[in-house]
Design an enzyme around this catalytic site. Structure first.
Site, PDB file in Angstrom:
ATOM      1  N   THR A 127       2.445   2.201  18.816  1.00 29.58           N
ATOM      2  CA  THR A 127       2.562   2.693  17.435  1.00 29.58           C
ATOM      3  C   THR A 127       3.251   1.643  16.574  1.00 29.58           C
ATOM      4  OG1 THR A 127       4.670   3.668  17.974  1.00 29.58           O
ATOM      5  CG2 THR A 127       2.754   5.100  18.146  1.00 29.58           C
ATOM      6  N   LYS A 169      15.399  14.126  -0.667  1.00 28.82           N
ATOM      7  CA  LYS A 169      16.010  15.446  -0.822  1.00 28.82           C
ATOM      8  C   LYS A 169      16.900  15.433  -2.044  1.00 28.82           C
ATOM      9  CE  LYS A 169      16.225  18.694   2.862  1.00 28.82           C
ATOM     10  NZ  LYS A 169      16.823  19.169   4.084  1.00 28.82           N
ATOM     11  N   GLU A 207      -1.215   8.361  17.987  1.00 30.57           N
ATOM     12  CA  GLU A 207      -0.923   9.354  19.031  1.00 30.57           C
ATOM     13  C   GLU A 207      -2.026  10.399  19.194  1.00 30.57           C
ATOM     14  OE1 GLU A 207       1.149   8.159  16.858  1.00 30.57           O
ATOM     15  OE2 GLU A 207       3.214   8.078  17.592  1.00 30.57           O
ATOM     16  N   TRP A 218      12.932  19.284  -1.409  1.00 27.99           N
ATOM     17  CA  TRP A 218      12.144  18.109  -1.088  1.00 27.99           C
ATOM     18  C   TRP A 218      11.239  17.688  -2.248  1.00 27.99           C
ATOM     19  CZ3 TRP A 218      10.323  19.745   4.488  1.00 27.99           C
ATOM     20  CH2 TRP A 218      11.377  19.510   5.373  1.00 27.99           C
TER      21      TRP A 218
END
Ligand code: AMP
Length: 541
Positions: free
Chosen positions: A185, A439, A330, A444
């Site tokens: 990754t 945040k 993944e 959010w």
């Protein structure tokens, strides 16, 4: 009672067997590393892959051994994948855009015995070779006459010479859960983690994407994966396209807009796949030169969020259907595709495009949910946001060598590290990577949405949003913009452009202009670098 059907292992070499027999008309055109165009077909790819298996076996490669590849998308790289996997060994792709030390670390962690590489990477291989602990054999993907002069611990072998000297080797026989490919990754923080695909997961992924909500490819299609084979399995194209009998056009090292455009036009490409940065460049090139794409019908955009302006330009100006897709290394890697399905398929253009900004609905074989931090599922109402978790037969159950254990839970859910919402129709929207979340006063703010909207301003080449410290709200968004050459819009104009498109409290507190937005080795905005650069940024009072 058990079923009485045959136990036919899902192994990837059966895909190339099928293509060689029944898709003889499909062409594989590659821009070679040397510069010329090379033409072949699935039948020849299969023969040469089986010769490669023999050549590797002669040099001591056994079932389960890793064979690393450092190569662009070409017919030879495709042969490597099948030749390596078909003998039960594991193709281990390396991203040449990473730092040399990182590449060496990945090769060592993967434990590759053989390193196969394009001649253009000779200087890079020379540099890392002294650090490679397990590599016993170096193969240059070239003809004997093109072998570069280089100093290596072992004399390099020319791929064409090795194949010429070999006889076709029968595919090995093994269980479908045998490891097939290894890809690390991108790892913007910490060391990269290895994802070890099995034959079964690769075959299922090809089937899954072929029947996904978008009918991607038929035998009459010609597909150009701009996305490299070293990034997330080239989104499965090397397996799905031979399965569906689709022709492949492989761009080699030339990924610049003029080269991509020329290849699309000369080879009649109907479907292309790549990250937004690639399409930003191509669209700009078309606009600057007054060009049209005469054969392209569909473009698959993924790896990062597709900006609204990009969707509109492809569809409305050029009549090319956009399929926005989300996935991860993944998950082999496709997770969702955004196709307006009934009852949303009759939406007027503006609403259709707004829907297409979402990452879409899961393909069959991907279970998906969002949860709060304690693991409780959050509602699928389009407004609730949570950690995105997934499960399925082409999704990792553990990283190579047990890295990153905390991403997996007891029920088999994998925490993607993405933060998302899911609406009542099942369309998922990525709002952020969990580590990029802003945040503000406990709520959010989606940096992804602000970025994709800001890129709709005619002066903006690329935009990124990060959170910066704020004494009252903890964090507030900072908009970072790279303008198109010759464009001079100011901060106020950009903020006005965003007003009405986002909630008032999402409005960035400041705008800064930069020459260029930094990218990772897989084409994503490098937020770690931007956060470092703007760590001391003071927001206006
Ligand atoms: P990689 O494994 O390098 O392909 O990176 C996977 C990550 O890229 C995902 O977890 C997302 O954060 C991001 N990503 C991929 N596709 C999209 C998309 N369409 N929109 C937003 N983010 C995306």
């Amino acid at each position: 009672m058990r079923g009485l059907m045959q136990d036919w292992p899902l192994v990837v070499h059966k895909i190339i067997d099928h293509a060689a027999l029944y898709h003889k008309g499909a062409k594989i055109v590659s821009r070679s590393v040397e510069g010329s165009l090379h033409r072949t077909g699935y039948e020849e790819i299969r023969v040469r892959a089986r010769k490669l298996s023999a050549a590797l076996a002669r040099r001591g490669v056994k079932r389960g051994d890793r064979v690393a590849t450092l190569a662009w998308n070409t017919w030879r790289h495709l042969e490597c994948w099948y030749g390596i996997a078909g003998m039960g060994a594991v193709y281990h792709t390396l991203n040449p855009r990473l730092f040399p030390d990182q590449i060496a670390w990945i090769v060592n962690d993967g434990g590759a015995k053989v390193l196969m590489f394009d001649a253009c990477f000779a200087p890079l291989v020379e540099q890392i070779a002294p650090k490679l602990r397990h590599v016993e054999c170096y193969i240059v993907l070239s003809a004997a006459g093109d072998l570069p002069k280089m100093k290596l611990p072992k004399k390099p072998i020319a791929y064409e010479a090795a194949i010429a000297a070999a006889r076709e080797r029968e595919w090995d026989r093994f269980d479908e859960n045998q490891a097939c490919g290894l890809c690390y990754t991108s790892g913007t923080t910490g060391n990269p983690k290895g994802v070890l695909y099995s034959h079964r997961s690769n075959v299922l992924h090809a089937l899954i994407t072929a029947v996904g909500p978008a009918v991607l490819a038929r035998p009459s299609d010609v597909m150009l994966p701009v996305v490299p084979m070293f990034h997330a399995n080239a989104w499965g194209a090397p397996f799905m396209m031979p399965m569906t009998g689709t022709s492949l056009v492989l761009p080699g090292p030339r990924l610049d807009p003029p080269s991509i455009y020329a290849l699309m036009e000369s080879e009649g490409v109907t479907l292309a796949a790549g990250v937004p940065t690639v399409w930003l460049g191509l669209l700009r090139y078309l606009e600057e030169n007054g060009l049209k794409l005469t054969t392209l019908k569909k473009v698959l955009i993924g790896g990062a969020a597709a900006p609204l302006a990009m969707i509109e330009t492809f569809e409305d100006r050029y009549g090319i259907e956009v399929i926005h897709s989300w996935g991860m290394t993944e998950m082999s890697p496709v997770g969702t595709m955004c196709v307006p399905k009934p009852p949303l398929d009759t939406l007027p253009p503006a609403e259709r495009h707004a829907l297409q900004m979402k990452q879409g609905t899961p393909v069959f074989g991907v279970e998906m949910k969002i949860t709060d931090d304690s693991g409780r599922e959050r509602p699928r109402d389009g407004a609730s946001v949570g950690r995105l978790k997934i499960r399925g037969p082409a999704i990792v159950k553990a990283y190579f060598k047990g890295a990153g254990k905390s991403a997996f839970d007891k029920e088999g859910w994998f925490d993607t590290g993405d933060v998302a919402s899911i609406d009542a129709h099942g369309y998922m929207t990525i709002t952020d990577r969990s580590k990029d979340v802003i945040k503000s006063g406990g709520e959010w703010i989606s940096s992804v949405l602000i970025e994709t909207l800001a890129m709709g301003h005619p002066s903006v080449a690329e935009a990124a949003v990060i959170g910066v410290a704020h004494p009252r709200w903890n964090e507030r968004p900072l908009l970072i913009v790279a303008r198109k050459p010759g464009c001079g819009c100011g901060a106020a104009e950009l903020l006005d452009f965003l007003s009405g498109k986002i909630a008032k409290w999402w409005r960035p507190d400041a705008v800064v202009f930069v020459d260029e937005i930094p990218h990772s080795a897989t084409g994503k905005i490098l937020k770690t670098e931007l956060r470092r650069r703007f760590a001391d940024f003071r927001l206006p009072a």
